[in-house]
Design an enzyme around this catalytic site. Sequence first.
Site, PDB file in Angstrom:
ATOM      1  N   GLY A 518       0.797  -1.220   0.000  1.00  0.00           N
ATOM      2  CA  GLY A 518       0.000   0.000   0.000  1.00  0.00           C
ATOM      3  C   GLY A 518       0.828   1.267   0.000  1.00  0.00           C
ATOM      4  O   GLY A 518       0.673   2.130  -0.868  1.00  0.00           O
ATOM      5  N   ALA A 519       1.723   1.403   0.949  1.00  0.00           N
ATOM      6  CA  ALA A 519       2.427   2.671   1.155  1.00  0.00           C
ATOM      7  C   ALA A 519       3.229   3.068  -0.077  1.00  0.00           C
ATOM      8  O   ALA A 519       3.073   4.164  -0.612  1.00  0.00           O
ATOM      9  CB  ALA A 519       3.349   2.552   2.367  1.00  0.00           C
ATOM     10  N   ARG A 622      13.281   3.362   1.351  1.00  0.00           N
ATOM     11  CA  ARG A 622      13.085   4.621   2.087  1.00  0.00           C
ATOM     12  C   ARG A 622      11.873   4.494   3.005  1.00  0.00           C
ATOM     13  O   ARG A 622      10.820   3.999   2.601  1.00  0.00           O
ATOM     14  CB  ARG A 622      12.882   5.752   1.086  1.00  0.00           C
ATOM     15  CG  ARG A 622      12.571   7.078   1.731  1.00  0.00           C
ATOM     16  CD  ARG A 622      12.583   8.189   0.700  1.00  0.00           C
ATOM     17  NE  ARG A 622      13.943   8.554   0.337  1.00  0.00           N
ATOM     18  CZ  ARG A 622      14.274   9.139  -0.826  1.00  0.00           C
ATOM     19  NH1 ARG A 622      13.347   9.369  -1.733  1.00  0.00           N
ATOM     20  NH2 ARG A 622      15.524   9.460  -1.070  1.00  0.00           N
ATOM     21  N   ILE A 623      12.041   4.923   4.228  1.00  0.00           N
ATOM     22  CA  ILE A 623      10.934   4.909   5.188  1.00  0.00           C
ATOM     23  C   ILE A 623      10.219   6.260   5.100  1.00  0.00           C
ATOM     24  O   ILE A 623      10.804   7.307   5.369  1.00  0.00           O
ATOM     25  CB  ILE A 623      11.463   4.628   6.610  1.00  0.00           C
ATOM     26  CG1 ILE A 623      12.139   3.248   6.654  1.00  0.00           C
ATOM     27  CG2 ILE A 623      10.336   4.698   7.637  1.00  0.00           C
ATOM     28  CD1 ILE A 623      11.279   2.073   6.224  1.00  0.00           C
ATOM     29  N   GLU A 699       4.520  -5.822   6.793  1.00  0.00           N
ATOM     30  CA  GLU A 699       4.471  -7.269   7.001  1.00  0.00           C
ATOM     31  C   GLU A 699       5.850  -7.843   7.327  1.00  0.00           C
ATOM     32  O   GLU A 699       5.955  -8.889   7.969  1.00  0.00           O
ATOM     33  CB  GLU A 699       3.866  -7.950   5.775  1.00  0.00           C
ATOM     34  CG  GLU A 699       2.437  -7.478   5.577  1.00  0.00           C
ATOM     35  CD  GLU A 699       1.708  -8.152   4.438  1.00  0.00           C
ATOM     36  OE1 GLU A 699       0.472  -8.101   4.449  1.00  0.00           O
ATOM     37  OE2 GLU A 699       2.346  -8.710   3.530  1.00  0.00           O
TER      38      GLU A 699
END
Lengths: 739, 316
Positions: A518-519, A622-623, A699
């Site tokens: 998703g992100a 990348r967060i 996950e």
Amino acid sequence: MKFETPAQTNPIDRLKVVGQAHDRIDGPLKTSGLATYAYEHHREVPNVAYGYVVGSAVGKGRIKSLGLDEARRAPGVVTIVTAQDAGPLGKGDRNTAKLLGGPEVDHYHQAVAVVVAETFEQARAAAALVRVDYERGDGRFDLDELLKTAPLTGGDSQEGSGSSPEHRVGKFEEAFGAAPVKLDQRYTTPDQSHAMMEPHATIAAWQGDELTLWTSNQMIAWNKADMAKTLGIPKEKVRLISPYVGGGFGGKLFLRADALMAALAARAAKRPVKLALQRPLMANNTTHRPATRQRVRIGATKDGTITAIAHESGSGDLENGGPETAVNQTELLYAGANRLTSMRLAVLDLPEGNAMRAPGEAPGMMALEIAIDEMAEQLGMDPIAFRIKNDTQVDPKTPTRKFSERNLIRCMQEGAERFGWDKRRAKPAQVRDGRWLVGMGVAAAFRNHVSRPSGARVRLGRDGVVTVESDMTDIGTGSYTIMAQTAAEMMGLPLDKVVVKLGDSSFPASAGSGGQWGAANATSGVYAACVKLREAVAQRLGFNAADVAFEDGQVRSGNRALPLTQAAQDGELLGEDRIEFGKLGKTFQQSTFGAHFVEVGVDAYTGVTRVRRMLAVCAAGRILNPQTARSQVIGAMTMGVGGALMEELAVDTRFGFFVNHDLAGYEVPVHADIPHQEVIFLDEADATANPLKAKGVGELGLCGVGAAVANAIYNATGVRVRDYPITLEKHLERLPSIA
Amino acid sequence: MKAFTYERAKDPVAAARAAARPGAKFLAGGTNLLDLMKIEIEAPTHLIDVQDLGFDKIEPTPDGGLRIGALVTNTAMAADQRVRRDYPLLTRATVAGASGQLRNKATTAGNLLQRTRCPYFYDPNMPCNKRKPGSGCGALGGYSRQLAVVGSSEACIATHPSDMAVAMRALDAVVETVNPQGRTRAIPIAEFHRLPGDTPHIETTLTAGELITAVTLPKPIGGTQIYEKVRDRASYAFAVVSVAAVIQSDGSGRVAVGGVAHKPWRVDAADAAMSRGAKAAAGELLAGAKPTQDNAFKIPLVERTLAGVMAQARAA
């Protein structure tokens, strides 16, 4: 926008907003109760009637007769819908079981009727008066028995892990036979329930032949299509609205009975109907993570080099269902010239098995990462050193195919240092703290990254506010926030100048929420739409689009600068696009990696295990927002503890159902089970993944946790348990004697 | 939930009279009854709300004990200074049960009267002699990990889920009641709950309409008082087994066990064997046990848990 070559430097790389920790922008709505969940759209939908679903009382069989008279006469009853009067129904592409049973019943608690009444209490009371006479059929409920004759079966989790029936590299049997050090062990994982806080819930309203559903769902586009297909109406006639979701974990990926029964009930009642699946129905009516029976064989040379590795898994599902893809990660995680993975699938008449958070990898890693720990011990090696020795930077089957980024070793080393791994005693059962046997365990984390097309629309309003619209869902993950951050970064605005609207099928279709995709994908869709909007702004302001910078609310080119708001002073500007992906995901193996460290105490008297501390180190591109990402990872770690220590849907093979179908019987961790948790994100950016250079992480935080707990228990006790969950009776009588 | 009538009782004897009518039930905290009514496992036609009857006080008794009103909440009882000082076992057991929210609402009498958590009892599609006499026991031969190992019958292997009652059993509590004729009686807790036999649907020795007014505790017995609750998660879970023990400095003592039987389980011979250690006491407690394959581990677990309790008492 087609993403076909690795990302170059782009406006996201400024990292003024993206990559920064931000509170969720939807947080105040949630903490004040103003976020409207599926069951709560009172303002939009007045005059609702209430639906109550009747679940089948048998696990397999046939309805001989239905007695509805008494229920119809009950106070407040508006209508009752069963398969007899629902009209012809199709089946969606993504659900295995029919969502309305009758006359054939496919599984326990399959919906067989919905009772509609003026109030919830009236609907519930009348539902108890529905008389169903069943002829009980011979069901297939015993997985171990059925797996003895189950065929090899390939499959895809629909969430990023898929495997062929059998996958071979080199000559496994020969190499394993010749290996000087060998491991051959069997592991089991049980059926698990998503047990999310918000049950499946829907309000359905028809206007003529058009259906609107306020529902709790992760994948809007999938479910719009599957609802239309089930009802036999055109897709254009269905609208789904799902702005807030109270947890899904894969249980709300697919069309389920709440939505279909609400739609059928509203059609029959000729007014809107709302219903939520009652908690005792959820375990058997909806989907679950299927149980697995796994075997892992590893052969190595005496210096710890893996020469042969095999992972076989068996699971069960309803007719035409799929296997739990528990072996996929073993194709990729460790080196070794000779490899075998395979899956078997038994046909079961238990409820539908399907995706639950990290399907495939979650149960697969629970087995594989115990096996690695066992093998390291046999070799006399530290389990981290053994993993490092067998690291691979390429796909073992196709050595020309590299991992885009693979920092498993760094995760292990960084974690070892932070956790104090050097204090672990290699020999088990050496550390005591009062009555507690104390141990440490480690496991690798692995989960594939999945690229999916994702669209968005961005509007620059006259007030200078940018509004993002997408059918993306926020299932508690932080989608609103990271999509706002992306738009703010792209348009050179602060976060409070961005509004995000999600979860409506009238908005552009997104990747949706599942498979930890998703992100990264939804924000890439926003990126693509913002590129379009930037072009429109530049054109409106008379800039050459190619060299324009958007920052601090200004649009700049050379010495010229104009306020962004000026572009919209004569009317809003719009950018809409969709990110699509080329072959980079095939050219490179895009995966995410991590290391889980766990310390446990095992009560020497009672055998009860309590986690003492946990650490996850993640390398996942990348967060986008370290705060929401951390929340995702600690939530996943918590779920991993549940899977390791307590979660199990108990199967009654006589009646064919999951017995412990409420939250008193199906235990998940409570706060007191989860003490100190720490998460570290390695600084990584994967340019092959997408313009954000981000991958999934939600996950990854689960994959490997169970095995890390299991390995810590072994280190504490010296007793190896290979059957999850590790409840006290599985090692009680083998624990070291109480001094 | 079936429709029911409701009254708020003002007088204990009148309340008992009202409750003696078929289909009537008392309502106190409602934490178990209302849940069961929603799924129609309980379907009273009339509820007598007893909350105004004034049984909400904790008072000393003439012989140096303590009388706990039937309506004292679990939270209030556990927090009472006299209970904490003189009967710490009771506080420890009570706070080990349920959650803070439930304990704020649950009452002393209601806790004693809560029904089993056997999953086959809770699922109306399954056979259950307790829910539907004569329908059979779904749990026998089914999923029975949590269920009884001792005192059970062919008709029922359910357990009593209370923590509080296990401590009360160890403390020799007495249940005080009043009946529809206004007669009061005192029932030793040992005789309050019944074993299932072939009538598992009859769970206590209360007669029709008989209302619990209080639970009295005899005068304090001192000793080291330990409640050890073994559960799969750290809070908000029913006991796999629990051990309530009072151990004196000479090693003698008494022990009651939860999670193993249809009632809080205590055996005289086990008390007598306490000074001989956990193996001896547990052997007496579980003599004649008939566990299922799923719950046979409770036999060694009780012994080991008791051993832990004894070790803790020695260290105290």
